[in-house]
Design an enzyme around this catalytic site. Sequence first.
Site, PDB file in Angstrom:
ATOM      1  N   THR A   1      -4.352  -4.251  -3.290  1.00  0.00           N
ATOM      2  CA  THR A   1      -5.802  -4.094  -3.399  1.00  0.00           C
ATOM      3  C   THR A   1      -6.403  -4.107  -2.003  1.00  0.00           C
ATOM      4  O   THR A   1      -5.684  -4.267  -1.003  1.00  0.00           O
ATOM      5  CB  THR A   1      -6.417  -5.208  -4.264  1.00  0.00           C
ATOM      6  OG1 THR A   1      -7.757  -4.859  -4.610  1.00  0.00           O
ATOM      7  CG2 THR A   1      -6.404  -6.549  -3.558  1.00  0.00           C
ATOM      8  N   CYS A   2      -7.709  -3.924  -1.927  1.00  0.00           N
ATOM      9  CA  CYS A   2      -8.394  -3.859  -0.635  1.00  0.00           C
ATOM     10  C   CYS A   2      -8.645  -5.256  -0.071  1.00  0.00           C
ATOM     11  O   CYS A   2      -8.766  -6.230  -0.808  1.00  0.00           O
ATOM     12  CB  CYS A   2      -9.725  -3.130  -0.787  1.00  0.00           C
ATOM     13  SG  CYS A   2      -9.572  -1.408  -1.293  1.00  0.00           S
ATOM     14  N   THR A   3      -8.742  -5.312   1.236  1.00  0.00           N
ATOM     15  CA  THR A   3      -9.094  -6.541   1.933  1.00  0.00           C
ATOM     16  C   THR A   3      -9.711  -6.179   3.279  1.00  0.00           C
ATOM     17  O   THR A   3      -9.395  -5.107   3.807  1.00  0.00           O
ATOM     18  CB  THR A   3      -7.852  -7.450   2.108  1.00  0.00           C
ATOM     19  OG1 THR A   3      -8.246  -8.783   2.381  1.00  0.00           O
ATOM     20  CG2 THR A   3      -6.923  -6.980   3.204  1.00  0.00           C
TER      21      THR A   3
ATOM     22  N   ARG B   1     -10.814  -4.799  -5.973  1.00  0.00           N
ATOM     23  CA  ARG B   1     -11.050  -6.208  -5.657  1.00  0.00           C
ATOM     24  C   ARG B   1     -12.505  -6.591  -5.880  1.00  0.00           C
ATOM     25  O   ARG B   1     -12.824  -7.762  -6.110  1.00  0.00           O
ATOM     26  CB  ARG B   1     -10.644  -6.502  -4.209  1.00  0.00           C
ATOM     27  CG  ARG B   1     -10.500  -8.001  -3.960  1.00  0.00           C
ATOM     28  CD  ARG B   1      -9.835  -8.309  -2.651  1.00  0.00           C
ATOM     29  NE  ARG B   1      -9.573  -9.734  -2.548  1.00  0.00           N
ATOM     30  CZ  ARG B   1      -9.167 -10.330  -1.435  1.00  0.00           C
ATOM     31  NH1 ARG B   1      -8.969  -9.611  -0.336  1.00  0.00           N
ATOM     32  NH2 ARG B   1      -8.957 -11.629  -1.414  1.00  0.00           N
TER      33      ARG B   1
END
Length: 244
Positions: free
Chosen positions: A210-212, A143
């Site tokens: 994805t990352c968050t 991301r």
Amino acid sequence: MSRARRRAAAPPPGRSVLAGFLSLLGELLITVGLVLGLFVVYSLWWTNVLADRQASARGDQIRQQWEQPPAPTPSAATEPGALDTQGGVGFLHVPSMKNGEVLVKRGTDSEVLNDGVAGYYTDPVKSALPWDPTGNFTLAAHRDGHGAKFHNIDKVKTGDAVVFETRDTWYVYKVFAELRQTSKYNVDVINPVPKESGRTTPGRYITLTTCTPVYTSKYRYVVWGELVRTEKVDDKRTPPAELR
């Protein structure tokens, strides 16, 4: 000036030492700030430049290969990765992300994703590929930094198109669910039937992960889609309506 006056004008020894220490400390803090600033620029900008450059070059090679007669791949329909060594299986297009085409390769470790691509899972749950009769085509990408191909995943909404392009086929998916935050250890979201998406029966799904939050890797952001149709690639590689 008399000796007494010179003695009176000289700064106290303690104050001189303190001033020197504070000056040195200030210089160190400025240096540390500059180093941290350069690291942020490297992580969030320069790695994107390098990754995009590398992914673009590899993508061009893949398209050149597609212009040649295909090599026999008898196990490609059943074995994820059979088409793929260090190359790529195709290109992901997500118009709502506004990130252009994304080369998709095998694997989701840093060595793969740092090249500015998306990767499909081989572990802990083995991904299906789009041409499989049922299953979940599960993808991950960075991301932030290293191409940041899924940076705008939060822009993807229910009903949006997700298209995967191979040598001879366009696979058109429609987004039907999003999970804005879940544990990074939650592998159920990439199961063949991702029940957290609301689906309970086998189908032909795609999952983007994805990352968050942004600039962290604490949680995972997930988007699910389902195949709605396929189109054969014509001589001009005319994209489907969703990409026009």
